[in-house]
Every structure is written in structure tokens, then in C-alpha cells.
Design an enzyme around this catalytic site. Structure first.
Site, PDB file in Angstrom:
ATOM      1  N   THR A 143      51.379  38.017  31.778  1.00 57.80           N
ATOM      2  CA  THR A 143      52.022  37.261  32.845  1.00 57.80           C
ATOM      3  C   THR A 143      52.745  36.125  32.156  1.00 57.80           C
ATOM      4  OG1 THR A 143      50.085  37.843  33.911  1.00 57.80           O
ATOM      5  CG2 THR A 143      51.322  36.107  34.864  1.00 57.80           C
ATOM      6  N   PRO A 145      55.537  32.591  33.847  1.00 59.71           N
ATOM      7  CA  PRO A 145      55.788  31.992  35.061  1.00 59.71           C
ATOM      8  C   PRO A 145      56.463  32.616  35.901  1.00 59.71           C
ATOM      9  CG  PRO A 145      56.167  30.524  33.106  1.00 59.71           C
ATOM     10  CD  PRO A 145      55.809  32.082  32.792  1.00 59.71           C
ATOM     11  N   GLU A 260      40.435  47.596  32.843  1.00 61.45           N
ATOM     12  CA  GLU A 260      40.719  46.521  33.353  1.00 61.45           C
ATOM     13  C   GLU A 260      40.290  46.420  34.686  1.00 61.45           C
ATOM     14  OE1 GLU A 260      43.777  43.985  32.386  1.00 61.45           O
ATOM     15  OE2 GLU A 260      43.886  42.825  34.067  1.00 61.45           O
ATOM     16  N   ARG A 261      40.919  47.215  35.754  1.00 62.47           N
ATOM     17  CA  ARG A 261      40.584  47.236  37.029  1.00 62.47           C
ATOM     18  C   ARG A 261      39.351  47.802  37.456  1.00 62.47           C
ATOM     19  NH1 ARG A 261      46.993  48.534  37.968  1.00 62.47           N
ATOM     20  NH2 ARG A 261      47.603  46.146  37.807  1.00 62.47           N
ATOM     21  N   GLN A 297      19.382  38.926  65.214  1.00 63.01           N
ATOM     22  CA  GLN A 297      20.054  40.158  65.004  1.00 63.01           C
ATOM     23  C   GLN A 297      21.518  40.116  64.289  1.00 63.01           C
ATOM     24  OE1 GLN A 297      20.850  42.750  68.421  1.00 63.01           O
ATOM     25  NE2 GLN A 297      19.721  44.331  67.286  1.00 63.01           N
ATOM     26  N   GLY A 357      24.964  27.989  56.115  1.00 59.73           N
ATOM     27  CA  GLY A 357      25.388  26.373  56.958  1.00 59.73           C
ATOM     28  C   GLY A 357      25.944  25.406  56.188  1.00 59.73           C
TER      29      GLY A 357
HETATM   30  C1  LIG Z   1      42.665  32.481  36.758  1.00 56.94           C
HETATM   31  C2  LIG Z   1      43.678  33.240  36.327  1.00 56.94           C
HETATM   32  C3  LIG Z   1      43.292  34.209  35.128  1.00 56.94           C
HETATM   33  C4  LIG Z   1      44.300  35.112  34.591  1.00 56.94           C
HETATM   34  N1  LIG Z   1      44.148  35.665  33.478  1.00 56.94           N
HETATM   35  C5  LIG Z   1      45.392  36.484  32.952  1.00 56.94           C
HETATM   36  C6  LIG Z   1      45.402  36.930  31.517  1.00 56.94           C
HETATM   37  O1  LIG Z   1      44.412  36.813  30.889  1.00 56.94           O
HETATM   38  N2  LIG Z   1      46.578  37.380  30.895  1.00 56.94           N
HETATM   39  C7  LIG Z   1      47.695  37.733  31.733  1.00 56.94           C
HETATM   40  O2  LIG Z   1      48.488  38.195  31.291  1.00 56.94           O
HETATM   41  N3  LIG Z   1      47.592  37.384  33.131  1.00 56.94           N
HETATM   42  C8  LIG Z   1      46.338  36.723  33.729  1.00 56.94           C
HETATM   43  N4  LIG Z   1      46.660  36.167  35.009  1.00 56.94           N
HETATM   44  C9  LIG Z   1      47.726  36.675  35.772  1.00 56.94           C
HETATM   45  C10 LIG Z   1      47.520  37.329  37.268  1.00 56.94           C
HETATM   46  O3  LIG Z   1      47.019  38.567  36.808  1.00 56.94           O
HETATM   47  C11 LIG Z   1      48.536  37.164  38.063  1.00 56.94           C
HETATM   48  O4  LIG Z   1      48.337  35.779  38.727  1.00 56.94           O
HETATM   49  C12 LIG Z   1      48.675  38.334  39.155  1.00 56.94           C
HETATM   50  O5  LIG Z   1      48.967  39.453  38.445  1.00 56.94           O
HETATM   51  C13 LIG Z   1      49.621  38.033  40.161  1.00 56.94           C
HETATM   52  O6  LIG Z   1      50.870  37.863  39.469  1.00 56.94           O
HETATM   53  P1  LIG Z   1      51.574  36.367  40.073  1.00 56.94           P
HETATM   54  O7  LIG Z   1      50.497  35.175  39.951  1.00 56.94           O
HETATM   55  O8  LIG Z   1      52.729  36.185  39.561  1.00 56.94           O
HETATM   56  O9  LIG Z   1      52.101  36.696  41.877  1.00 56.94           O
HETATM   57  P2  LIG Z   1      53.294  37.351  42.123  1.00 56.94           P
HETATM   58  O10 LIG Z   1      53.587  38.410  41.535  1.00 56.94           O
HETATM   59  O11 LIG Z   1      54.364  36.195  42.437  1.00 56.94           O
HETATM   60  O12 LIG Z   1      52.694  37.722  43.775  1.00 56.94           O
HETATM   61  C14 LIG Z   1      52.474  36.535  44.636  1.00 56.94           C
HETATM   62  C15 LIG Z   1      51.781  37.487  45.607  1.00 56.94           C
HETATM   63  O13 LIG Z   1      52.705  38.363  46.377  1.00 56.94           O
HETATM   64  C16 LIG Z   1      52.120  39.425  47.015  1.00 56.94           C
HETATM   65  N5  LIG Z   1      52.888  40.647  46.182  1.00 56.94           N
HETATM   66  C17 LIG Z   1      53.261  40.820  45.001  1.00 56.94           C
HETATM   67  N6  LIG Z   1      53.950  41.964  44.838  1.00 56.94           N
HETATM   68  C18 LIG Z   1      53.839  42.532  46.100  1.00 56.94           C
HETATM   69  C19 LIG Z   1      54.312  43.871  46.515  1.00 56.94           C
HETATM   70  N7  LIG Z   1      54.874  44.627  45.726  1.00 56.94           N
HETATM   71  N8  LIG Z   1      54.125  43.953  47.913  1.00 56.94           N
HETATM   72  C20 LIG Z   1      53.521  43.178  48.630  1.00 56.94           C
HETATM   73  N9  LIG Z   1      52.954  41.878  48.329  1.00 56.94           N
HETATM   74  C21 LIG Z   1      53.253  41.421  46.982  1.00 56.94           C
HETATM   75  C22 LIG Z   1      50.551  39.361  46.590  1.00 56.94           C
HETATM   76  O14 LIG Z   1      49.915  38.847  47.738  1.00 56.94           O
HETATM   77  C23 LIG Z   1      50.428  38.414  45.409  1.00 56.94           C
HETATM   78  O15 LIG Z   1      49.562  37.885  45.131  1.00 56.94           O
HETATM   79  C24 LIG Z   1      45.313  35.327  35.507  1.00 56.94           C
HETATM   80  C25 LIG Z   1      45.495  34.567  36.674  1.00 56.94           C
HETATM   81  C26 LIG Z   1      44.634  33.579  37.260  1.00 56.94           C
HETATM   82  C27 LIG Z   1      44.991  32.875  38.304  1.00 56.94           C
END
Ligand SMILES: Cc1cc2nc3c(=O)[nH]c(=O)nc-3n(C[C@H](O)[C@H](O)[C@H](O)COP(=O)(O)OP(=O)(O)OC[C@H]3O[C@@H](n4cnc5c(N)ncnc54)[C@H](O)[C@@H]3O)c2cc1C
Length: 395
Positions: A143, A145, A260-261, A297, A357
Site C-alpha cells: 500500500t 499513500p 491473507e484473506r 427475549q 451498557g
Molecule cells: C492498520 C492497518 C494496517 C495495514 N497493514 C498493511 C500492511 O501491512 N501492508 C500493506 O501493504 N497495507 C496495509 N494496510 C493497507 C490496507 O490494506 C489498505 O488501507 C486497504 O487496502 C484500503 O486501501 P486504502 O486505504 O488506500 O483505501 P482506498 O483504496 O482509498 O479505498 C477507500 C474506500 O473506498 C471504498 N472502495 C475502494 N474501492 C472501491 C470499489 N472498487 N468500489 C466501491 N468502493 C470502493 C472502500 O470502502 C474503501 O474502504 C493496512 C491498513 C491499516 C489501516
């Protein structure tokens, strides 16, 4: 209805009746569960405060054989299958400390598989024994920025210069980024190629000139997991550190995402089971309006339905793991696992916190931490929407 005292405690694991699990799996589960009960739960609150899991805990897990579950015995691994990693993840999830669980699982099932799946015999011999023993900890840096869900949009580059590759770029949200020893970094090696075609993976060791931690990242949850921004500035790595084929890294990432998933789904369902169990304890003793909360319930039916959903989802986790272990194409099932479990763990945490709560809002209650920890699970490692697209494509 039986009085509370004789109600069976919530025990979702069907153990020996489970069609997917062998005696070896069950033994392994007992070992991990015992370790979590005695060596994690009593101490992990301190790790949350410290912001990381102490190294001695990871080396201890290495000694116990928990860090090389699927790796070859010649390197110190146990040579087990995908089901065993699902068990590991589920049991670590049941610890109730998501930050601890992810620290371990990124190392065992998200980062080091790059080496195990694509590394040459020389590369494996160089790093795998230390990774399996917990003497070295791994991270995976995909990943950036500006590129998360859209992996192919990454901008980091690696340029060949003689016997070296020169890496430039920034990686974001990297688990084990501050304290990890070996990082498997994805970068573009063919700028002219279409996004997914020109990516390669490199093993970069901590201390390599040009590789630095930009900053440690503060988070909502997973507080005992170290997360960092990593910077590569004219970072030179030997050509021998490239894993797998040049420009084929995207496919390696996609392949490793399946494992991973499954693991992320199993972790989530371990957490969900633990949350339901501790909420049951709570509602059975907490009284309101002349009876326990369990006597309402609305509450017990909600918990019963959540427990049915969790049981169904964890069955899907095990089925996907079994398919993977058989070498079957399971992208559809694995994507379902990630989407379903990432959402369900949040649904469970929300209800369990509600039934606690005001106590559930206090930092001193486990459920408060678990709510925070769960939030990332519908985002990280494949956001729900992205996973549902993978399922939809296969419908
Ligand atoms: C605590 C933490 C640990 C992590 N660890 C790692 C690591 O070890 N190594 C690594 O490489 N990465 C890591 N990540 C990265 C993580 O896998 C990404 O944050 C994640 O894949 C989402 O990418 P993004 O944050 O760029 O969100 P974006 O890609 O910008 O997406 C933002 C949101 O848009 C929506 N979205 C995105 N695409 C679509 C689509 N096609 N259709 C509809 N909605 C969509 C989703 O709701 C998504 O959450 C980590 C992240 C966190 C927060």
C-alpha cells in the site's frame, strides 16, 4: 428454561465432529489456545500500552512452532496446510487482542508467504529459518499513500543499476513496519508496462541505506500492532533480493491475498466468538427490571442470531481454507469470506457493546477495545466493496 447456572457455556467449535479438521489440527488448536490463555491474555494489555508486541513473545511463538505452520520442515516449519493457518488465526483472534493477532498473522501469513511462495532455494535458506524461529520478523509493503485497493496504481519504482536495484517511493500503513527486520516491498520495475504488469517484489532488510521509517502511525485500534510509513530513497538492494520473476509481482500479490484473506476472516470470527462469549457472561449476571439481561427475549434472540451467523461464516472460512489446501481455485469463496467476516465482526461488536451498557464504553472493558479493533477489518486487506466486486465478477 434451565437456570443460568446449568446453561452450557458458549462453545461454537464442534471439535472432533468437524469434517475439515484432523486430529493433528485439533491438537494444534489446543496448543495455540493454551498459549493464548496463559502467555497472551494476562499480559497483552501492557502491549497495548507499549504500542507493540515484545520480541520475546514472538520468539516464544517461534519456539512453539507457531510461526512456520505451513513451511517446510527443513527450515523449521511444520508442513501443515491452510486449515492450520485458519486455526492459528481464529485462536489468536479469540485472544480479544486484535493488535497482537495481526502482528503475528502479518508475519506468518501475509509477509513471509512472499518468500515461501516465490523465493529461490538460496533466498529461502537465507531468511526462512530466522522468520520461522521468530528471530526475524517480516512485513509486507504494498500500500502507498495514493494506492491501496487499487494495487496496480502504485508509484514506487525500482531501477536496475548493475548488480543492484534502486528503490524509490513511500509505503503506507505497514504493519510491523517499525520493528520488522525484513520487508517484502512491491515496486514498479517496468514503467512502460500497464499497471499490473510491471511490478516486482524485493526483500529489503532493516538498516539498508536509503530505507527508513517515515513515521509510526497512531491508530483507532490494534494498538499493540506497530504500523508505519516507510520511505525508500535511492535505496540500493542487491539484484539477488528480487523475489520471483521480474514484473510478475502483481500476480504474486494476488496469489498471496487468498491466504491473507482466509486468515483475516478466521481472525475476525475468532474475535466474534470471544465477544459473544464474554457478552453472554455479562448478560447472564447483569440485572435490570427484576431479571437478568439474558431473560430479555430481545437480547438472547439477538445473541442467538449472531451466534448462528458467526457459526455459518466460520464454516465458510474453513471451507475456503479446505479448497485452498486442495489446490482448488477459491477466489470467489475467499472474497466472500473477507467481505462477510469483515462486516459481521463489526455487527457482532456493535451488539455486544450495546448489551454491555455503559460498561462497554469504558476503556477498562475488553469489548471497548474489541469494537475499536474490529473497525479496520472491513477495510484492510481488501475492503468489503472490492471483495464484493470479486464475487460479483464470478456470479
Ligand atoms: C492498520 C492497518 C494496517 C495495514 N497493514 C498493511 C500492511 O501491512 N501492508 C500493506 O501493504 N497495507 C496495509 N494496510 C493497507 C490496507 O490494506 C489498505 O488501507 C486497504 O487496502 C484500503 O486501501 P486504502 O486505504 O488506500 O483505501 P482506498 O483504496 O482509498 O479505498 C477507500 C474506500 O473506498 C471504498 N472502495 C475502494 N474501492 C472501491 C470499489 N472498487 N468500489 C466501491 N468502493 C470502493 C472502500 O470502502 C474503501 O474502504 C493496512 C491498513 C491499516 C489501516
Amino acid at each position: 428454561m434451565a437456570p443460568d447456572s446449568v446453561l452450557p457455556s458458549y462453545s461454537p467449535a464442534v471439535s472432533s465432529q468437524d469434517p475439515y479438521l484432523t486430529a493433528e489440527h485439533l491438537l494444534f488448536r489446543d496448543q495455540v489456545r493454551r498459549f493464548v490463555d496463559t502467555e497472551v491474555k494476562p499480559y497483552a494489555a501492557n502491549w497495548e500500552e507499549a504500542g507493540h508486541v515484545p520480541r520475546h513473545v514472538l520468539t516464544r511463538m517461534g519456539e512453539l512452532g507457531f510461526l512456520g505452520v505451513r513451511y517446510p520442515e527443513e527450515y523449521g516449519g511444520s508442513g501443515m496446510d491452510t486449515l492450520a493457518t485458519a486455526i492459528l488465526a481464529e485462536e489468536l483472534g479469540r485472544s480479544t487482542f486484535g493488535g497482537f493477532a495481526i502482528t503475528v498473522l502479518v508475519h506468518t501469513d501475509m509477509a513471509s508467504p512472499h518468500l515461501a511462495n516465490a523465493g529461490s532455494p538460496e533466498q529461502q535458506a537465507r531468511w526462512l529459518p530466522d522468520l520461522i524461529a521468530g528471530r526475524k520478523i517480516s512485513a509486507v509493503a504494498v500500500t502507498e499513500p495514493d494506492a491501496g485497493s487499487d494495487v496496480a496504481g502504485m508509484r514506487s519504482t525500482a531501477r536496475r543499476d548493475g548488480d543492484e536495484w534502486v528503490l524509490n517511493g513511500t509505503k503506507m500503513y505497514i504493519t510491523n513496519g517499525v520493528l520488522g527486520d525484513v520487508v517484502f516491498v512491491a515496486a514498479k520495475t517496468d514503467l512502460a508496462a500497464k499497471g499490473s504488469r510491471g511490478i516486482s517484489i524485493f526483500a529489503v532488510e532493516r538498516g539498508t541505506p536509503g530505507f527508513s521509517v517515515g513515521r509510526a502511525l497512531d491508530k483507532q485500534g490494534w494498538l499493540s500492532s506497530d504500523t508505519a510509513e516507510l520511505v525508500f530513497q535511492d535505496c540500493r538492494v542487491p539484484a539477488a533480493n528480487m523475489l520471483g520473476e521480474e514484473n510478475r509481482g502483481f500476480y504474486a500479490i494476488m496469489r498471496n491475498f487468498q491466504n491473507e484473506r482466509v486468515v483475516l476472516g478466521a481472525q475476525a470470527m475468532g474475535e466474534a466468538q470471544a465477544a459473544i462469549a464474554l457478552t453472554l457472561d455479562w448478560v447472564r449476571q447483569r440485572k435490570a427490571f427484576g431479571a437478568t439481561l439474558w431473560d430479555k427475549q430481545a437480547i438472547r434472540q439477538k445473541l442467538a442470531m449472531l451466534s448462528a451467523k458467526v457459526e455459518a461464516a466460520r464454516r465458510l472460512v474453513y471451507h475456503a481454507a479446505w479448497m485452498d489446501a486442495q489446490g482448488q481455485d477459491c477466489v470467489r469463496e475467499v472474497s466472500m469470506v473477507k467481505a462477510l467476516c469483515g462486516e459481521l465482526v463489526n455487527e457482532v461488536m456493535y451488539a455486544c457493546q450495546q448489551f454491555h451498557g455503559g460498561m462497554g464504553y469504558l476503556r477498562e472493558s475488553a469489548i471497548e477495545r474489541m469494537v475499536r479493533d474490529a473497525r479496520i477489518q472491513s477495510i484492510g486487506g481488501g475492503a468489503t466493496e472490492v471483495m464484493l466486486e470479486e464475487v460479483a465478477k464470478r456470479m
